[in-house]
Design an enzyme around this catalytic site. Structure first.
Site, PDB file in Angstrom:
ATOM      1  N   LYS A   1     130.574 -65.742   3.303  1.00 22.24           N
ATOM      2  CA  LYS A   1     130.687 -66.483   2.041  1.00 22.24           C
ATOM      3  C   LYS A   1     132.126 -66.930   1.829  1.00 22.24           C
ATOM      4  O   LYS A   1     133.073 -66.165   2.096  1.00 22.24           O
ATOM      5  CB  LYS A   1     130.242 -65.564   0.898  1.00 22.24           C
ATOM      6  CG  LYS A   1     130.214 -66.186  -0.496  1.00 22.24           C
ATOM      7  CD  LYS A   1     129.618 -65.189  -1.497  1.00 22.24           C
ATOM      8  CE  LYS A   1     129.554 -65.786  -2.912  1.00 22.24           C
ATOM      9  NZ  LYS A   1     128.951 -64.826  -3.880  1.00 22.24           N
TER      10      LYS A   1
ATOM     11  N   SER B   1     125.222 -66.310  -6.827  1.00 18.27           N
ATOM     12  CA  SER B   1     126.195 -67.258  -6.340  1.00 18.27           C
ATOM     13  C   SER B   1     126.247 -67.321  -4.807  1.00 18.27           C
ATOM     14  O   SER B   1     126.864 -68.234  -4.269  1.00 18.27           O
ATOM     15  CB  SER B   1     127.585 -66.948  -6.886  1.00 18.27           C
ATOM     16  OG  SER B   1     128.014 -65.686  -6.461  1.00 18.27           O
TER      17      SER B   1
ATOM     18  N   SER C   1     124.377 -61.678  -7.598  1.00 23.81           N
ATOM     19  CA  SER C   1     124.640 -62.801  -6.703  1.00 23.81           C
ATOM     20  C   SER C   1     124.308 -62.620  -5.237  1.00 23.81           C
ATOM     21  O   SER C   1     124.443 -63.568  -4.476  1.00 23.81           O
ATOM     22  CB  SER C   1     126.116 -63.211  -6.825  1.00 23.81           C
ATOM     23  OG  SER C   1     126.344 -63.772  -8.091  1.00 23.81           O
TER      24      SER C   1
END
Lengths: 478, 96, 485
Positions: free
Chosen positions: C71, C146, C170
């Site tokens: 990420k 997210s 998330s």
């Protein structure tokens, strides 16, 4: 009827700790190096970095707390103080607001409200535009200093005058210097002192509006600045006005006070507990070590010397300078039954002056050792040489490292101690100087000086002045 | 209900130069969110300590030992306006 | 090795193939780089090539040669790290996050940096400054957020596994939306150093994977005390490969009070079915109460924005990243931050600053911290009676792009089930429970099942999840081609 006003002063002192590394990262502390050579992602506040506290800084802080007779908090923690400024890279400073590491202390006459740990800001240099902050083209930021461990000491508003602030400030500096935790050098910025000043009618309990005085780099300037501000506030109030809260700077060159910024737009620091740091819970062992490691601090040392009979002035001078105190105590140890008062006066007086006179020799480099000075003091005390001769010997000792007794012999400085011999010279002097003798006999005691001078000349200064005086007076019938 | 004045104040504190549209939109959105959040007032928190840390750690400190700093070039490599080995920023506006 | 065999192999299987010599590390890396290269989901913000994928990566290691997507919230030295924000569009970190260092040390090459909601603020990946990521099951739907990009690439066959972060859900929520496994470990088990901060007391790194075993393998590599993170402790004893097949003697608590309005029919159905499977495996279901969990969203949306507001203050145009004005100091700050941050980030900064501001701290931040304590207590009490707490991962299946962007609070509600565990700092996993159609009609989409355990009980959690995973037998292969153009 005019009201008498008194000043109420509190101090906020920032002490930079002399650890090897910064408060929250491993960058080395430095002074005067090229800009930005001691930085890392942490003290540059890059995305994703985290602080880890310096354990030595925590220990130094505990020592300061102990030296200031504070209660050392069983739990202390860190908070974020939020404000935007280029020298504050995270746009928050990690400090201790809710639970500082030390509270409720005292040094001399002044109570300590608390002491807390925090990190120093970076340095901003304003370029362009004739040195003024506003209106200059740009600023350059150097992050070397950013993150230096600081202990902030906040006093209660117990101080009453600029002079008291100077004296107390010097005591605080000497105390912290004694601990060895900071250079406490105001010119270099390792000690910074801000004052909060207000006035109120004498005897009142209420506090007036306070102003803040910042950015002065000596206690002498702080004293003058405070006095100027007190005068300014008194003037305002006498004219019927009200003191406005603001931050001021004192310019020692002009003696003027300038407003730095109005405190009306007070910062909203939005304090919150620092989520990236866990609390500090000092163990009993650590607290004992902090307290136990304290050397004899200046206030205690000065008191001990005074109790020995040393004059207050000399006691303070010695207590504030460890090197000198150690020399003084060396003299006491070496000499047989030397009066501390006398030794202190020689050390802080004649000896210090002679070092200054001879190219400002630092004590550490002097050729004179405590034993030598003790011998010299002994000679004078025993009246073997006069005080004046003693100074001559001292000059040689400082210059060459000579042995005092050898110098006395070499220069023939032994005092005439044979009263019989001296009496003959006194009688002769009276005979040779009938006029002053007559003046003395008829009541003008001051004229005895000429006769003393004559005796001294005849003895080449080797007579004990006190003894000469005594004999003259006897023979003149006083 | 969060007023426009408050929005401007908070925007100033946050250093955000919001557009007029944003100010109005945010006033509405924040008000709506706060209406929901205000229900926290219903919770009985009498005598409850705040949780600042969920992990019960203490005394996590590091030894006072130097670690390598960044080369200055690297430190400045990301700077929007490096100058004379430092980070240059505009000065505060002259106060009128 | 055939391409379909390589695609079908998850992390553990790939590691085994390389270890046994059936596939070479080069072959595997090239395969996945090519897959990543045909990204149709906007899952990647940056992709490696052979050389950059291996930079700093150990040659050997327990998981050597199995590539990983990361990420874009993790700092990677020399490789752009944007947190999906204009503010950091040009930022290249001079250092690497500890978590990334650990996976590199285990021999895992980096496939690329994945898309996300800007600064981890969002539940749909629609808050990215670089366009949303798409759900491989249906390209008109969100992958969740997210960690949307990480979930999308794993589910869509563009990476065998990925790292994400979870602050309020998330990792779990996108895992649920994309039909994969997502684990948020106990707060403090994995170092946060180098993980761009959103909400410091809530953020945690975690794996997004195709199987529970993969999650366990990654967790074992990632966890550990880090001297660069004062809040890290690691997990004592490390993590072993899960092996349980049954759930005998274990109790699973269902907070019925929380599971009510707003839950889609299909989601509820899969949830209840999964409870039955637990029972089939010998587990006991019990009703429990988490009396304050209904306030979790409110507490979270005070605490997280408050911490975020201070964490994001460093983005000021001085030392790195965007500087949008040089006119004067105030303009530099205000214009840079106005242009650098997207609307959701600004919304949360404003909310957070308000909650901390003078006069409001006690009513908002102070109060929310106390409600947090209540929630911690609720879980403590519950775990006195049950071994695990179970809920649906989200109230809905993946929604359409644009469906919830009008009303922030509606979007925040997606985190209803995940936020309480974040506030309590306890570990929680989402495993796929099956497929369901949304209430309004639409294709069949994955439904996540969430299991939470007491702090540091990851081993038990993974064992139980493994057993349940086997019983559910979810097949996500349909989506594996959903990622490529």
């Amino acid at each position: 009827m005019s009201t008498e006003y008194e000043a109420v002063i509190g101090l906020e002192i920032h002490v930079q700790l002399s650890t090897r590394t910064k408060m929250f990262c491993g960058c080395e502390l430095s002074f005067g190096d090229d800009p930005n050579v001691h930085t890392c992602p942490i003290c540059l506040a890059h995305p994703g970095v985290l602080p880890v506290p310096n354990e030595e800084a925590v220990f130094y802080a505990l020592q300061i707390g102990a030296a200031l007779d504070c209660e050392l908090s069983p739990i202390s923690s860190f908070d974020r103080k939020n404000y935007f400024y280029p020298d504050n890279p995270k746009a928050y400073q990690i400090t201790q607001a809710a639970r500082p590491f030390a509270v409720d202390g005292r040094l001399g006459d002044v109570r300590i409200h608390h002491a807390h740990l925090e990190e120093d800001a970076a340095k901003t240099i304003h370029t362009g535009g004739a040195g003024r902050i506003a209106g200059s083209d740009a600023s350059l930021v150097d992050f070397n200093r950013g993150g230096t461990p600081l202990v902030e000491i906040v006093t209660e508003p117990d101080l009453k005058s600029g002079a008291q602030v100077r004296e107390w400030g010097q005591l605080l500096r000497a105390t912290i210097k004694q601990l060895g935790v900071s250079d406490v050098n105001m010119e270099e910025g390792s000690l910074r002192c801000d004052a909060n000043i207000s006035i109120r009618p004498a005897g009142s309990d209420e506090l007036g509006t306070k102003t803040e005085l910042k950015n002065m780099n000596s206690f002498r300037f702080i004293e003058r600045g405070i006095e100027a501000e007190i005068a300014r506030q008194k003037e305002i109030v006498a004219a019927g006005g009200e003191v406005v809260q603001e931050t001021l700077h004192f310019d020692p060159a002009s003696g003027e006070l300038h407003s730095l910024r109005s405190k009306e737009e007070a910062h909203d620091y939005r304090y919150l507990p620092e989520p990236d740091l866990v609390p500090v819970v000092p163990t009993q062992e650590l607290l004992d070590r902090a307290r136990g490691s304290l050397p004899e601090l200046p206030a205690a040392r000065a008191q001990r010397y005074e109790e020995m009979g040393v004059s207050e002035q000399a006691a303070l001078l010695l207590a504030f300078e460890t090197e000198w105190a150690e020399f003084f105590e060396g003299v006491l140890d070496a000499g047989d039954a030397i009066e501390p008062r006398v030794a202190a006066n020689w050390v802080t007086g004649e000896f210090a002056a002679e070092l200054r006179k001879q190219d400002d020799q630092p004590l550490a480099e002097s050729k004179v050792d405590p034993a030598g000075l003790a011998t010299l003091i002994g000679l004078v005390a025993a009246k073997k040489i006069s005080h004046g001769a003693g100074k001559t010997v001292l000059e040689a000792m400082v210059a060459e490292g000579s042995d005092p007794e050898a110098v006395v012999a070499e220069k023939g400085l032994e005092q005439i101690s044979d009263t019989g011999e001296l009496e003959k010279i006194v009688v002769q002097a009276i005979e040779d100087n009938p006029k002053p003798a007559e003046q003395v006999r008829s009541g003008n005691e001051k004229a005895i000086g000429a006769l003393v001078g004559a005796v001294m000349k005849a003895t080449q200064g080797r007579a004990d002045g006190g003894e000469v005086n005594r004999l003259l007076r006897r023979h003149l019938g006083l | 209900m969060i007023e426009r004045e408050q929005v401007l104040h908070v925007a100033r504190l946050s250093r955000l130069r919001l557009s007029e549209t944003e100010i109005d939109t945010l006033a509405g959105e924040l008000s709506s969110i706060l209406d929901h959040v205000d229900k926290l007032a219903e919770v009985d928190i009498e005598g409850v300590e705040p949780t600042s840390h969920v992990v019960p750690l203490e005394n996590v400190l590091r030894p006072d030992e130097p670690r390598p700093s960044l080369d200055r070039d690297v430190a400045l490599s990301q700077a929007p306006d490096p100058a004379d080995g430092a980070f240059r920023v505009p000065s505060p506006q002259a106060e009128s | 090795m055939s391409r379909s065999e390589l695609l079908a192999a998850d992390g553990a299987a790939t590691a085994a193939l390389i270890a046994s010599g059936e596939a070479s590390a080069n072959e595997v890396l090239d395969f996945w780089l090519e897959r990543a290269g045909s990204d149709a989901l906007n899952g990647y913000l940056w992709r490696a090539d052979r050389e950059s994928a291996r930079r700093g990566v150990a040659a050997d290691g327990p998981l050597a040669g199995v590539p990983l997507a990361i990420k874009d919230i993790f700092c990677t030295e020399g490789v752009p790290t944007t947190a999906a924000s204009r503010m950091l569009e040009t930022y290249v970190p001079p250092y690497t996050a500890t978590a990334v260092g650990r996976v590199a040390g285990a021999g895992m090459p980096m496939l690329g940096k994945t898309n996300m909601d800007e600064f981890a603020m969002g539940s749909s990946n629609e808050n990215s400054a670089f366009g949303p990521s798409l759900n491989p099951w249906d390209h008109e739907r969100v992958p969740g957020g997210s960690s949307g990009g990480s979930a999308a690439v794993v589910a869509g066959g563009l990476a065998p596994w990925a790292l994400g972060t979870d602050t309020g859900g998330s990792i779990r929520q996108p895992a649920g939306f994309c039909g994969i496994v997502g684990l948020k470990p106990t707060y403090g088990s994995i170092s946060r150093f180098g993980m761009i901060a959103f909400a410091s007391s809530l953020d945690q790194c975690g794996p997004l994977t195709r199987s529970v075993t993969d999650a366990a393998l990654l967790l074992d590599v990632l966890q550990g005390r880090d001297r660069m993170d004062s809040t890290s402790v690691g997990i004592e004893g490390g993590i072993a490969r899960p092996s349980a097949e049954r759930l005998d003697g274990l109790t699973f608590g269902v907070p019925r009070g929380l599971i009510g309005e707003g839950i889609e029919g299909g989601v509820l159905a899969r949830f209840e079915e999964t409870l039955l499977k637990i029972a089939d495996l010998g587990g006991t279901i019990a009703d429990i109460e988490l009396p304050h969990a209904g306030h979790a969203i409110s507490a979270y949306y005070v605490l997280a924005p408050a911490e975020a507001s201070t964490n994001l203050s460093r983005y000021d145009g001085v030392r790195y990243g965007l500087r949008a004005s040089d006119e004067d100091l105030l303009s530099m700050y205000e214009v840079t931050r106005e242009e650098g941050f997207g609307p959701e980030v600004k919304r949360r900064i404003m909310l957070g600053t308000y909650a901390l501001s003078s006069g409001y701290y006690d009513a908002y931040y102070g109060r929310a911290q106390r409600v947090r304590t209540r929630i911690v207590e609720d879980f403590d009490r519950a775990f006195g009676d049950v071994d695990f707490v179970v809920t649906p991962t989200s109230p809905t299946v993946a929604f359409r792009l644009g469906e919830k962007t009008e009303d922030p609070w509606a979007m925040y509600q997606s985190d209803l089930f995940t936020v309480p565990m974040s506030l309590a700092g306890i570990p929680a996993i989402s495993i796929p429970a099956g497929l369901a159609r949304p209430d309004g009609g639409g294709p069949e989409l994955p439904v996540g099942f969430q299991i939470a355990a007491p702090a540091f009980a990851e081993q038990r959690l993974l064992d139980a999840s493994f057993a349940l995973e086997g019983a559910i037998g979810f097949d996500g292969t349909a989506a594996l081609e959903g990622g490529v153009a």
